[in-house]
Write a protein that holds these residues in place. Structure first.
Motif, mmCIF file in Angstrom:
data_model
loop_
_atom_site.group_PDB
_atom_site.id
_atom_site.type_symbol
_atom_site.label_atom_id
_atom_site.label_comp_id
_atom_site.label_asym_id
_atom_site.label_seq_id
_atom_site.Cartn_x
_atom_site.Cartn_y
_atom_site.Cartn_z
ATOM 1 N N ALA A 38 0.831 -1.200 0.000
ATOM 2 C CA ALA A 38 0.000 0.000 0.000
ATOM 3 C C ALA A 38 0.868 1.254 0.000
ATOM 4 O O ALA A 38 0.513 2.267 -0.615
ATOM 5 C CB ALA A 38 -0.934 -0.009 1.208
ATOM 6 N N ALA A 39 2.001 1.177 0.689
ATOM 7 C CA ALA A 39 2.916 2.321 0.740
ATOM 8 C C ALA A 39 3.492 2.651 -0.637
ATOM 9 O O ALA A 39 3.978 3.762 -0.860
ATOM 10 C CB ALA A 39 4.044 2.037 1.725
ATOM 11 N N MET A 40 3.424 1.685 -1.546
ATOM 12 C CA MET A 40 3.909 1.905 -2.919
ATOM 13 C C MET A 40 2.774 2.339 -3.838
ATOM 14 O O MET A 40 2.916 2.334 -5.059
ATOM 15 C CB MET A 40 4.571 0.628 -3.444
ATOM 16 N N GLY A 41 1.628 2.673 -3.252
ATOM 17 C CA GLY A 41 0.529 3.215 -4.040
ATOM 18 C C GLY A 41 -0.520 2.218 -4.498
ATOM 19 O O GLY A 41 -1.397 2.565 -5.284
ATOM 20 N N MET A 42 -0.449 1.012 -4.028
ATOM 21 C CA MET A 42 -1.430 0.005 -4.440
ATOM 22 C C MET A 42 -2.659 0.107 -3.535
ATOM 23 O O MET A 42 -2.664 -0.379 -2.403
ATOM 24 C CB MET A 42 -0.814 -1.388 -4.391
ATOM 25 N N GLU A 43 -3.681 0.756 -4.040
ATOM 26 C CA GLU A 43 -4.879 1.040 -3.250
ATOM 27 C C GLU A 43 -5.572 -0.225 -2.758
ATOM 28 O O GLU A 43 -6.041 -0.280 -1.626
ATOM 29 C CB GLU A 43 -5.851 1.900 -4.062
ATOM 30 N N HIS A 44 -5.635 -1.250 -3.598
ATOM 31 C CA HIS A 44 -6.312 -2.483 -3.180
ATOM 32 C C HIS A 44 -5.578 -3.133 -2.005
ATOM 33 O O HIS A 44 -6.208 -3.783 -1.169
ATOM 34 C CB HIS A 44 -6.476 -3.457 -4.354
#
Length: 58
Positions: A30-36
């Motif tokens: 999630a910290a890398m931008g993966m919303e799911h």
């Protein structure tokens, strides 16, 4: 749990651990931008809290 198994608390604590570990892994993604993955981490944390609550109630 409804039958009062002696393993109920242990099982709920294991579920808590599994959900927390899953949440930690999802939070990395999630910290890398993966919303799911952010959504998954949130659900895992909720599941962990519910399992912990059941473990202490058993």
């Amino acid at each position: 749990m409804s039958l009062g198994s002696g393993l109920s608390q242990e099982l709920c604590r294991l579920c808590t651990r599994i959900c927390n570990e899953c949440a930690q892994e999802c939070e990395k993604h999630a910290a890398m931008g993966m919303e799911h993955c952010k959504e998954c981490a949130e659900m895992c944390r909720k599941c962990a809290a519910a399992c912990e609550q059941m473990a202490t109630a058993a």
